[in-house]
Design a protein around this motif. Structure first.
Motif, mmCIF file in Angstrom:
data_model
loop_
_atom_site.group_PDB
_atom_site.id
_atom_site.type_symbol
_atom_site.label_atom_id
_atom_site.label_comp_id
_atom_site.label_asym_id
_atom_site.label_seq_id
_atom_site.Cartn_x
_atom_site.Cartn_y
_atom_site.Cartn_z
ATOM 1 N N LEU A 196 0.821 -0.973 0.183
ATOM 2 C CA LEU A 196 -0.094 -0.105 -0.024
ATOM 3 C C LEU A 196 0.749 1.123 0.059
ATOM 4 O O LEU A 196 1.898 1.358 0.779
ATOM 5 C CB LEU A 196 -0.908 0.034 1.078
ATOM 6 N N ASN A 197 0.419 2.168 -0.943
ATOM 7 C CA ASN A 197 1.150 3.618 -0.726
ATOM 8 C C ASN A 197 0.113 4.755 -1.064
ATOM 9 O O ASN A 197 -0.604 4.769 -1.802
ATOM 10 C CB ASN A 197 2.180 3.716 -1.850
ATOM 11 N N THR A 198 -0.053 5.275 0.314
ATOM 12 C CA THR A 198 -0.950 6.306 0.256
ATOM 13 C C THR A 198 -0.171 7.792 0.129
ATOM 14 O O THR A 198 -0.877 9.040 0.266
ATOM 15 C CB THR A 198 -1.760 6.546 1.542
ATOM 16 N N ASN A 199 1.163 7.830 -0.094
ATOM 17 C CA ASN A 199 2.282 9.011 0.126
ATOM 18 C C ASN A 199 2.174 9.584 -1.282
ATOM 19 O O ASN A 199 2.145 10.778 -1.516
ATOM 20 C CB ASN A 199 3.373 8.706 0.435
ATOM 21 N N LEU A 200 2.537 8.791 -2.309
ATOM 22 C CA LEU A 200 2.867 9.324 -3.700
ATOM 23 C C LEU A 200 1.556 10.033 -4.282
ATOM 24 O O LEU A 200 0.527 9.716 -4.033
ATOM 25 C CB LEU A 200 3.169 8.385 -4.553
ATOM 26 N N ASN A 201 1.793 10.880 -5.089
ATOM 27 C CA ASN A 201 0.708 11.555 -5.945
ATOM 28 C C ASN A 201 0.288 10.546 -7.168
ATOM 29 O O ASN A 201 0.967 9.736 -7.542
ATOM 30 C CB ASN A 201 0.882 13.027 -6.183
ATOM 31 N N GLN A 202 -0.789 10.914 -7.775
ATOM 32 C CA GLN A 202 -1.208 10.034 -8.818
ATOM 33 C C GLN A 202 -0.281 10.031 -10.034
ATOM 34 O O GLN A 202 -0.131 8.821 -10.661
ATOM 35 C CB GLN A 202 -2.640 10.763 -9.362
ATOM 36 N N PHE A 203 0.251 11.006 -10.337
ATOM 37 C CA PHE A 203 1.321 10.942 -11.586
ATOM 38 C C PHE A 203 2.747 10.152 -11.050
ATOM 39 O O PHE A 203 3.232 9.376 -11.821
ATOM 40 C CB PHE A 203 1.712 12.336 -12.002
ATOM 41 N N GLU A 204 2.886 10.411 -9.605
ATOM 42 C CA GLU A 204 4.209 9.239 -9.481
ATOM 43 C C GLU A 204 3.761 7.884 -9.330
ATOM 44 O O GLU A 204 4.489 6.903 -9.621
ATOM 45 C CB GLU A 204 4.732 9.849 -7.962
ATOM 46 N N MET A 205 2.270 7.793 -8.951
ATOM 47 C CA MET A 205 2.073 6.285 -9.239
ATOM 48 C C MET A 205 1.873 5.708 -10.476
ATOM 49 O O MET A 205 1.903 4.478 -10.570
ATOM 50 C CB MET A 205 0.538 6.198 -8.130
ATOM 51 N N LEU A 206 1.951 6.775 -11.408
ATOM 52 C CA LEU A 206 1.637 6.207 -12.726
ATOM 53 C C LEU A 206 2.869 5.159 -13.146
ATOM 54 O O LEU A 206 2.864 4.133 -13.888
ATOM 55 C CB LEU A 206 1.670 7.189 -13.789
ATOM 56 N N LYS A 207 3.910 5.744 -12.435
ATOM 57 C CA LYS A 207 5.344 4.782 -12.735
ATOM 58 C C LYS A 207 5.601 3.528 -12.135
ATOM 59 O O LYS A 207 6.471 2.808 -12.100
ATOM 60 C CB LYS A 207 6.716 5.618 -12.407
ATOM 61 N N ASN A 208 4.546 3.316 -11.092
ATOM 62 C CA ASN A 208 4.817 2.230 -10.116
ATOM 63 C C ASN A 208 3.282 1.223 -10.096
ATOM 64 O O ASN A 208 2.524 1.187 -8.956
ATOM 65 C CB ASN A 208 4.878 2.512 -8.702
ATOM 66 N N PRO A 209 3.007 0.745 -11.182
ATOM 67 C CA PRO A 209 1.648 0.001 -11.242
ATOM 68 C C PRO A 209 1.454 -1.273 -10.441
ATOM 69 O O PRO A 209 0.323 -1.272 -9.990
ATOM 70 C CB PRO A 209 1.554 -0.461 -12.843
#
Length: 534
Positions: free
Chosen positions: A13-26
């Motif tokens: 679970l990761n609630t820290n990264l923003n949506q665009f940072e999460m794009l890189k970590n599917p």
């Protein structure tokens, strides 16, 4: 022409990264509820809990809250209401807080003795010492019990069968005890009611005497909220500082070393040892106390940055929560539960930190009201996990396919949601054709699949949920009944589901709310077709 895209479920679970940072970590999860991270990869739906004693279970002290639970001998010791109980089956309970004196009494004779009432019990801590206890026929060791404002209690069972003797003795010094720990031949105690700044330690090789040779005390300038033995030192966690007690067996060199003066501990009930390290709940996250390669040096670091939003919420309302934690050794997991004193089961939450080769990976729980929680070895050397709730019930944890609060079978609401991902190009619209989910079923399971496009834009059509049917449970010789599984099925079947819709970004959810068996989600394979740029 269609294109392939694969996701391996890892990172937690990761609630820290923003949506665009999460794009890189599917492979991360933006929601991971009632799942646990598998150290070898994938996310597994957690198991349930059942009443200790099954259908014939009884509560040790009516509807009085459970303050503490600990596996001891062949059963469980439970602090409930204003008394302490022991049971080996959860069906019948023996009250043990009677004045047996040092010589003890037969189990059947306890109720005829004077009851030592414990009206001020709060959350309990336990310390078990094995080895030389002074009772030649005692194979289980001595259990020391601290419950806040009441006297510290020593309990042991001597002998076996009908002739076994129960020994229960309450200490007069210190006057009370809230935090307990055995450290290097001593029992260490903090009396948070009368001397919250003072650490007491017993005489050498004693868990009862705080006056003879080897005993003593140290006083700090900060309020102590927890203690834990780690390597050769006793770590003392305070509200605003952390200290270390060294050389407890040498009066000439015994010493208090301040580890930090700007990091404190929010709850002593959060302190645990896992993976050769100490973890605790600090105002800025779950931290570790790591011994470095330099002698007598330590390193403090946060390991919960991925779930900082959750931890910040717990820290903000720490005074309203009942905090409890334990380590499940067989899973390399640190579990911490938090809920208000009167919260319903459905609002009781927790976090699971799994120690993986890449560090801690996290998930959340809901529906487990663990006001008392423990995972430890019983008298047979088997790890047992129990918890107790506000209504006086004791549960066996990590068993079955459902939650059973107050004996009512309840479905486990579990959900894993990927980040939104763009297949490498956020500017291109994609039309999804099908998804293949790699699952590891542990029985008959029928989860759902949900697709959401473009950050759940309400102006973008979103398809209905898909039921993942026909997941074949593999037959393993000697482990399943004939006809209950599929011969020749793989352990990790790939389930193909045709899907609809299109968007620039996509998020996938696998979820269930059933009493079916556990299952793991290992990865996703998506077949899609680029549909042009906008």
């Amino acid at each position: 022409m269609s294109q392939p895209f694969g996701i391996s479920c890892s990172g937690g679970l990761n609630t820290n990264l923003n949506q665009f940072e999460m794009l890189k970590n599917p492979g991360l999860a933006r929601k991971l509820l009632n799942f646990e991270v598998d150290p070898d990869g994938g996310y597994r739906r957690i198991q349930g809990y059942q009443l200790f004693g099954g259908e014939n279970a009884t509560r040790p002290n009516g509807s009085n809250r459970i303050w503490g639970v600990f596996p001891y001998a062949l059963g469980v010791v439970v602090c409930a209401g204003s008394s302490i109980y022991y049971s080996e089956n959860g069906e019948s309970w023996t009250q043990i807080n009677y004045n047996t004196g040092p010589s003890g009494a037969l189990q059947g004779d306890l109720s005829g003795l004077t009851e030592l009432d414990r009206p001020d019990q709060t959350q309990a801590q336990f310390a078990l010492i094995k080895g030389a206890t002074g009772y030649a026929t005692n194979p289980y060791g001595t259990l020391t019990i601290a419950t806040g404002e009441d006297k510290i209690a020593n309990f042991l069972i001597d002998g076996t069968g009908a002739s076994r003797t129960f020994h229960y003795v309450e200490l007069t010094i210190p006057a009370a005890g809230k935090y307990l720990e055995h450290h290097d031949k001593h029992l260490c105690v903090v009396d948070a009611v009368n001397e919250p700044n003072t650490l007491y330690y017993s005489a050498t090789n004693s868990d009862r005497d705080f006056q003879k040779t080897g005993s003593g005390s140290v006083r700090l300038t900060d309020v102590i909220v927890g203690i834990k033995s780690f390597r050769n030192s006793l770590f003392i966690f305070c509200e605003n500082t952390i200290h270390r007690l060294d050389n407890i067996n040498d009066p000439a060199t015994i010493n208090i070393v301040q580890i930090t003066n700007d990091v404190g501990c929010l709850s002593g009930y959060s302190v645990q040892e896992i993976g050769g390290d100490l973890v605790f709940l600090a105002p800025d996250g779950i931290r570790t106390v790591a011994g470095t390669e330099r002698i007598d040096d330590v390193e403090l670091s946060s390991v919960s940055r991925q779930i900082q939003e959750i931890i910040s919420g717990v820290a903000r309302f720490i005074d309203t929560y009942v905090i409890n934690s334990t380590v499940i050794r067989t899973k390399s997991q640190y579990r911490l539960f938090y809920s208000t004193a009167n919260a319903p089961y459905s609002e009781s939450r927790g976090i699971i930190g799994t120690l993986t080769p890449n560090g801690y990976e996290w998930s959340e729980t809901i529906g487990i009201q663990a006001h008392a929680f423990v995972s430890d070895y019983d008298g047979l050397g088997i790890e047992r996990t129990y918890h107790g709730d506000k209504d006086g019930y004791v549960y066996v944890h990590e068993i079955g396919n459902s939650f059973n609060p107050a004996g009512v079978e309840t479905a486990i609401n579990a959900s894993y949601t990927t980040p939104f991902f763009d297949f490498g190009d956020v500017g291109t619209r994609k039309t999804l054709k099908y998804i293949r989910a790699s699952l590891s079923p542990e029985g008959e399971v029928v989860p759902y699949l949900r697709i959401r496009y473009d950050f759940e834009d309400p102006d973008v059509p979103q398809p209905d949920d898909y039921l993942l049917e026909n997941i074949q449970f593999p037959a393993i010789f000697g482990s399943v009944k004939f006809g209950a599984a599929t011969f020749g099925a793989t352990n990790d079947p790939m389930v193909r589901q045709a899907v609809e819709g299109s968007g620039n970004t996509v998020s996938v959810t696998v979820f269930s709310n059933t009493v079916s068996a556990s299952y793991s989600v290992n990865g996703l394979y998506i077949d899609y077709m680029p549909s042009g740029r906008r």
